[in-house]
Design a protein around this motif. Structure first.
Motif, mmCIF file in Angstrom:
data_model
loop_
_atom_site.group_PDB
_atom_site.id
_atom_site.type_symbol
_atom_site.label_atom_id
_atom_site.label_comp_id
_atom_site.label_asym_id
_atom_site.label_seq_id
_atom_site.Cartn_x
_atom_site.Cartn_y
_atom_site.Cartn_z
ATOM 1 N N SER A 117 61.020 6.012 23.178
ATOM 2 C CA SER A 117 61.323 5.587 24.538
ATOM 3 C C SER A 117 60.163 5.948 25.459
ATOM 4 O O SER A 117 59.732 7.102 25.514
ATOM 5 C CB SER A 117 62.600 6.253 25.044
ATOM 6 N N SER A 119 60.345 6.021 28.529
ATOM 7 C CA SER A 119 60.946 6.855 29.565
ATOM 8 C C SER A 119 61.107 8.270 29.025
ATOM 9 O O SER A 119 61.795 8.490 28.029
ATOM 10 C CB SER A 119 62.317 6.302 29.969
ATOM 11 N N HIS A 122 64.840 9.306 29.071
ATOM 12 C CA HIS A 122 65.634 8.653 28.040
ATOM 13 C C HIS A 122 65.262 9.171 26.659
ATOM 14 O O HIS A 122 66.131 9.324 25.786
ATOM 15 C CB HIS A 122 65.426 7.133 28.106
ATOM 16 N N THR A 160 62.901 1.137 26.477
ATOM 17 C CA THR A 160 62.907 1.261 27.947
ATOM 18 C C THR A 160 61.588 0.761 28.532
ATOM 19 O O THR A 160 61.045 1.336 29.464
ATOM 20 C CB THR A 160 63.189 2.708 28.417
ATOM 21 N N CYS A 164 64.577 2.216 33.114
ATOM 22 C CA CYS A 164 65.486 3.154 32.473
ATOM 23 C C CYS A 164 66.600 3.537 33.433
ATOM 24 O O CYS A 164 66.352 3.773 34.622
ATOM 25 C CB CYS A 164 64.698 4.391 32.042
ATOM 26 N N THR A 165 67.842 3.614 32.931
ATOM 27 C CA THR A 165 68.967 3.989 33.778
ATOM 28 C C THR A 165 68.910 5.444 34.205
ATOM 29 O O THR A 165 69.557 5.832 35.179
ATOM 30 C CB THR A 165 70.290 3.740 33.034
ATOM 31 N N ASP A 194 63.631 -4.057 25.764
ATOM 32 C CA ASP A 194 64.270 -3.893 27.069
ATOM 33 C C ASP A 194 65.628 -3.235 26.814
ATOM 34 O O ASP A 194 66.666 -3.885 26.847
ATOM 35 C CB ASP A 194 64.427 -5.250 27.746
ATOM 36 N N THR A 195 65.614 -1.951 26.569
ATOM 37 C CA THR A 195 66.776 -1.212 26.084
ATOM 38 C C THR A 195 67.984 -1.312 27.000
ATOM 39 O O THR A 195 69.123 -1.340 26.535
ATOM 40 C CB THR A 195 66.394 0.265 25.901
ATOM 41 N N VAL A 196 67.762 -1.357 28.298
ATOM 42 C CA VAL A 196 68.876 -1.292 29.243
ATOM 43 C C VAL A 196 69.066 -2.570 30.060
ATOM 44 O O VAL A 196 69.831 -2.592 31.017
ATOM 45 C CB VAL A 196 68.720 -0.080 30.187
ATOM 46 N N TYR A 198 66.862 -4.413 32.002
ATOM 47 C CA TYR A 198 66.240 -4.494 33.323
ATOM 48 C C TYR A 198 65.178 -5.593 33.424
ATOM 49 O O TYR A 198 64.690 -5.884 34.519
ATOM 50 C CB TYR A 198 65.553 -3.159 33.651
ATOM 51 N N CYS A 256 73.815 0.268 24.913
ATOM 52 C CA CYS A 256 73.034 1.500 24.989
ATOM 53 C C CYS A 256 73.897 2.587 25.615
ATOM 54 O O CYS A 256 74.521 2.355 26.661
ATOM 55 C CB CYS A 256 71.772 1.288 25.835
#
Length: 322
Positions: A117, A119, A122, A160, A164-165, A194-196, A198, A256
């Motif tokens: 990641s 991030s 994350h 991410t 990232c959240t 694009d894990t989340v 966005y 996720c």
């Protein structure tokens, strides 16, 4: 793969579009690990067999993680062994650490995907390691793989990549730094995720163009979550940069743990339809894939499923790409 000219998304820049593309099925890992249902091994084998019969030639069958953490994936070694009996099938697994890599090599998986990641927040939450510690682990995996004389490819997946959240913004320069570090550490190829959910098409085009300039053909795959309904649009943007492999999950299952409410990747059946309808061959029989989706949906009653092609059906004008 050969390419055809395509209209640019912006400006006068000439872009190319693949003639063929691969839909890598990751539902058996990315999908099943995110839901409560524990699918029996026999059902998973049936899924793999039917996906192969439908023309899918790359499947991520599981992950080598402790069964106490993800009981849904405890049968990964058995699934690798089964999938390896199917002709022409590239069998992938996810490995989070050196122990997982040892298992992947012992099982003779074709590809082991190592998640990193970009991030920092994350990375610590998901892997309990910093991005640079993951890079150091990849160097150990490469040494282990080479010493064993194994042919298992190492793919570094940079997650991410668009935000990232937990952390919020993730700078493109950090994404590219992590990608280059993975290659320097011995990864055979890299992918961006694009894990989340966005990403948007303009951001995908910018980042993938930059990544291709650094990694060339070793940038092998795009992984897009459909959290806000943009997964297929983002696939289209990545296609313009020449990327020709995309992760997807049947019925869009998955998500996720650090993106509440996030759906899984692009639905495999929707993605295959998009590509085929654009004249990009996938080798997938959509009628068979939709039949498999119907079967898997029955197995996963009570789980949230996604996708649209199953509901609308194939248009009368549809003709598979030769």
């Amino acid at each position: 793969m050969s390419r055809v000219r395509a209209k640019p998304l912006h400006g006068d820049k000439t872009v190319t579009q693949p003639r063929r593309a691969v839909v890598r099925e990751v539902g058996l890992r990315d999908g099943l690990q995110s839901i409560s249902t524990v699918l029996p091994t026999a059902r998973k084998k049936e899924w793999i067999r039917d996906a192969h019969a439908a023309g899918q030639r790359e499947i991520e069958v599981g992950s080598f993680v402790p069964a106490r953490l993800l009981p849904q994936l405890a049968d990964t070694a058995e699934l690798v062994a089964y999938a390896k009996t199917l002709p022409g099938l590239v069998v992938s697994v996810l490995v989070p650490n050196l122990r997982g890599a040892e298992s992947a090599i012992d099982a003779q998986a074709d590809v082991m995907l190592v998640p990193l990641s970009a991030s920092h927040a994350h990375s610590l939450a998901n892997l309990r390691r910093t991005p640079d510690e993951v890079v150091a682990e990849v160097a150990k995996m490469r040494a282990l793989r080479d010493a064993a004389g194994s042919k298992t490819l190492i793919e570094g997946g940079v997650g991410t990549a668009f935000g990232c959240t937990l952390q919020g913004e993730v700078a493109a320069v950090e994404v590219l730094r992590c990608m280059q570090a993975l290659l320097d550490a011995g990864a055979d190829r890299v992918s961006l995720a694009d894990t989340v959910g966005y990403a948007n098409p303009a951001a995908v085009l910018r980042l993938f163009e930059q990544a291709r300039a650094i990694a060339g053909e070793r940038l092998c795959c795009g992984h897009f979550h459909d959290t806000r309904g943009l997964a297929l649009a983002n696939v289209y943007a990545a296609l313009q940069t020449g990327v020709d492999r995309f992760d997807a999950t049947l019925a869009g299952i998955g998500g996720c743990p650090h993106a509440p409410g996030a759906s899984g990747n692009a639905a495999s059946e929707d993605l295959a339809f998009l590509l085929e309808d654009m004249g990009i061959a996938t080798g997938i029989d959509l009628h068979r894939l939709l039949a498999l989706r119907h079967k898997v949906a029955a197995w996963l009653q009570g789980e949230v499923l996604h996708g649209t092609l199953w509901r609308a059906g194939l248009p009368k004008t549809f003709a598979p790409t030769a």
